[in-house]
Design a protein around this motif. Sequence first.
Motif, PDB file in Angstrom:
ATOM      1  N   HIS A  11       0.898  -1.160   0.000  1.00  0.00           N
ATOM      2  CA  HIS A  11       0.000   0.000   0.000  1.00  0.00           C
ATOM      3  C   HIS A  11       0.931   1.203   0.000  1.00  0.00           C
ATOM      4  O   HIS A  11       1.460   1.566   1.053  1.00  0.00           O
ATOM      5  CB  HIS A  11      -0.872   0.024   1.254  1.00  0.00           C
ATOM      6  CG  HIS A  11      -1.900  -1.067   1.302  1.00  0.00           C
ATOM      7  ND1 HIS A  11      -2.828  -1.253   0.308  1.00  0.00           N
ATOM      8  CD2 HIS A  11      -2.159  -2.016   2.222  1.00  0.00           C
ATOM      9  CE1 HIS A  11      -3.612  -2.271   0.625  1.00  0.00           C
ATOM     10  NE2 HIS A  11      -3.221  -2.763   1.768  1.00  0.00           N
ATOM     11  N   GLY A  37      -4.681  -5.850  11.259  1.00  0.00           N
ATOM     12  CA  GLY A  37      -3.540  -5.351  10.506  1.00  0.00           C
ATOM     13  C   GLY A  37      -2.624  -6.433   9.978  1.00  0.00           C
ATOM     14  O   GLY A  37      -1.573  -6.143   9.393  1.00  0.00           O
ATOM     15  N   ALA A  38      -2.979  -7.707  10.157  1.00  0.00           N
ATOM     16  CA  ALA A  38      -2.113  -8.806   9.709  1.00  0.00           C
ATOM     17  C   ALA A  38      -2.045  -8.898   8.187  1.00  0.00           C
ATOM     18  O   ALA A  38      -1.067  -9.391   7.623  1.00  0.00           O
ATOM     19  CB  ALA A  38      -2.616 -10.129  10.283  1.00  0.00           C
ATOM     20  N   GLY A  39      -3.120  -8.449   7.523  1.00  0.00           N
ATOM     21  CA  GLY A  39      -3.120  -8.483   6.063  1.00  0.00           C
ATOM     22  C   GLY A  39      -4.260  -9.298   5.463  1.00  0.00           C
ATOM     23  O   GLY A  39      -4.254  -9.604   4.273  1.00  0.00           O
ATOM     24  N   LYS A  40      -5.269  -9.597   6.262  1.00  0.00           N
ATOM     25  CA  LYS A  40      -6.366 -10.437   5.762  1.00  0.00           C
ATOM     26  C   LYS A  40      -7.190  -9.702   4.699  1.00  0.00           C
ATOM     27  O   LYS A  40      -7.474 -10.249   3.639  1.00  0.00           O
ATOM     28  CB  LYS A  40      -7.272 -10.860   6.942  1.00  0.00           C
ATOM     29  CG  LYS A  40      -6.502 -11.549   8.073  1.00  0.00           C
ATOM     30  CD  LYS A  40      -7.384 -11.900   9.254  1.00  0.00           C
ATOM     31  CE  LYS A  40      -8.046 -10.714   9.949  1.00  0.00           C
ATOM     32  NZ  LYS A  40      -7.103  -9.767  10.600  1.00  0.00           N
ATOM     33  N   SER A  41      -7.568  -8.451   5.000  1.00  0.00           N
ATOM     34  CA  SER A  41      -8.375  -7.690   4.034  1.00  0.00           C
ATOM     35  C   SER A  41      -7.581  -7.407   2.768  1.00  0.00           C
ATOM     36  O   SER A  41      -8.138  -7.402   1.663  1.00  0.00           O
ATOM     37  CB  SER A  41      -8.833  -6.360   4.630  1.00  0.00           C
ATOM     38  OG  SER A  41      -9.643  -6.584   5.746  1.00  0.00           O
ATOM     39  N   THR A  42      -6.295  -7.153   2.927  1.00  0.00           N
ATOM     40  CA  THR A  42      -5.465  -6.902   1.755  1.00  0.00           C
ATOM     41  C   THR A  42      -5.415  -8.150   0.866  1.00  0.00           C
ATOM     42  O   THR A  42      -5.456  -8.048  -0.366  1.00  0.00           O
ATOM     43  CB  THR A  42      -4.042  -6.471   2.185  1.00  0.00           C
ATOM     44  OG1 THR A  42      -4.154  -5.307   3.004  1.00  0.00           O
ATOM     45  CG2 THR A  42      -3.171  -6.174   0.978  1.00  0.00           C
TER      46      THR A  42
HETATM   47  P1  ATP Z   1      -8.174  -5.672  10.036  1.00  0.00           P
HETATM   48  O1  ATP Z   1      -8.847  -6.800  10.720  1.00  0.00           O
HETATM   49  O2  ATP Z   1      -7.802  -4.563  10.954  1.00  0.00           O
HETATM   50  O3  ATP Z   1      -8.871  -5.230   8.787  1.00  0.00           O
HETATM   51  P2  ATP Z   1      -6.347  -7.080   8.317  1.00  0.00           P
HETATM   52  O4  ATP Z   1      -5.656  -8.328   8.752  1.00  0.00           O
HETATM   53  O5  ATP Z   1      -7.496  -7.214   7.407  1.00  0.00           O
HETATM   54  O6  ATP Z   1      -6.752  -6.266   9.592  1.00  0.00           O
HETATM   55  P3  ATP Z   1      -5.278  -5.258   6.406  1.00  0.00           P
HETATM   56  O7  ATP Z   1      -6.481  -4.383   6.461  1.00  0.00           O
HETATM   57  O8  ATP Z   1      -5.056  -6.076   5.212  1.00  0.00           O
HETATM   58  O9  ATP Z   1      -5.222  -6.184   7.688  1.00  0.00           O
HETATM   59  O10 ATP Z   1      -4.010  -4.332   6.676  1.00  0.00           O
HETATM   60  C1  ATP Z   1      -2.661  -4.762   6.521  1.00  0.00           C
HETATM   61  C2  ATP Z   1      -1.758  -3.545   6.659  1.00  0.00           C
HETATM   62  O11 ATP Z   1      -1.942  -2.673   5.545  1.00  0.00           O
HETATM   63  C3  ATP Z   1      -2.039  -2.685   7.886  1.00  0.00           C
HETATM   64  O12 ATP Z   1      -0.805  -2.180   8.342  1.00  0.00           O
HETATM   65  C4  ATP Z   1      -2.920  -1.573   7.352  1.00  0.00           C
HETATM   66  O13 ATP Z   1      -2.776  -0.402   8.126  1.00  0.00           O
HETATM   67  C5  ATP Z   1      -2.398  -1.390   5.959  1.00  0.00           C
HETATM   68  N1  ATP Z   1      -3.429  -0.974   4.993  1.00  0.00           N
HETATM   69  C6  ATP Z   1      -4.560  -1.662   4.716  1.00  0.00           C
HETATM   70  N2  ATP Z   1      -5.272  -1.075   3.725  1.00  0.00           N
HETATM   71  C7  ATP Z   1      -4.562   0.023   3.367  1.00  0.00           C
HETATM   72  C8  ATP Z   1      -4.746   1.068   2.395  1.00  0.00           C
HETATM   73  N3  ATP Z   1      -5.806   1.068   1.583  1.00  0.00           N
HETATM   74  N4  ATP Z   1      -3.797   2.028   2.322  1.00  0.00           N
HETATM   75  C9  ATP Z   1      -2.719   2.008   3.133  1.00  0.00           C
HETATM   76  N5  ATP Z   1      -2.478   1.067   4.057  1.00  0.00           N
HETATM   77  C10 ATP Z   1      -3.377   0.087   4.183  1.00  0.00           C
END
Ligand code: ATP
Length: 234
Positions: A11, A37-42
């Motif tokens: 990102h 913030g582990a990266g699941k949504s990404t």
């Molecule tokens: P959560 O349960 O909080 O959603 P997650 O495991 O889904 O956590 P992600 O949302 O994938 O985690 O985030 C992984 C990392 O990328 C985090 O450090 C987050 O701050 C960052 N991040 C996520 N989306 C973006 C974005 N659109 N722009 C910049 N940074 C991002």
Amino acid sequence: MLSLKNLRVNHGPLTALWDVSLDVRRGEKVGLLGANGAGKSTTMGAIVGLYPRASGTITYDGQVLERPSTAQTVAGGIALVPEGRRLFAAMSVLENLEMGVYAAANRKDRAASLARVYQLFPILREKATQNAGELSGGQQQMVAIGRALMSRPRLLLLDEPFIGVAPKLIDEILSALHSIAAEGVTMILVEQNTHRALDFVERAYVIENGHTVLEGSREQLLADPTFAAKFLGL
Ligand code: ATP
């Protein structure tokens, strides 16, 4: 059906995924677990082409996905129910559901898809003309899932679908998801509540700091002391 190999996603200057690999077979229900913030949504976003890959591969139905457009993702049978639902609050329930019908091929199936959504979530038929923003959290989640189902997906990605949903509606949504799975739809579920996730999925991956660090069947994970200490509060 879906295979991620050594996926890396940035990102901007931040690397969100360093090395994520996973395999999902047709008809499976697979969990993605891990801390905030582990990266699941990404990972989910990368599968539907929201985020480009820095490196690694995504293979779906035997084809390598570069960065597909939404229309290509939908045409390929992948639908994402995004974290936070992302409904159009000032539009009606029906209008939100219709947002899920993208490709022309789906339009002729629109009536059948809508009937199926209403069968799964009868309350949405009653609330069809109300603004989505006026619904309860659980009902809004039903709209978000219904919208995804309107494109008749073969692979359904669910990102934290139970946040802000009352327990009774969680049970209703789970029962609908079981019906959808029974029709052969493959599912990946991101869920903070590990117990709930493992009640639903057959297998799960754990993501930590952008790496897949553990994979196992429900039974294997429940029997793993490190996993239990971290995720089951034991
Ligand atoms: P959560 O349960 O909080 O959603 P997650 O495991 O889904 O956590 P992600 O949302 O994938 O985690 O985030 C992984 C990392 O990328 C985090 O450090 C987050 O701050 C960052 N991040 C996520 N989306 C973006 C974005 N659109 N722009 C910049 N940074 C991002």
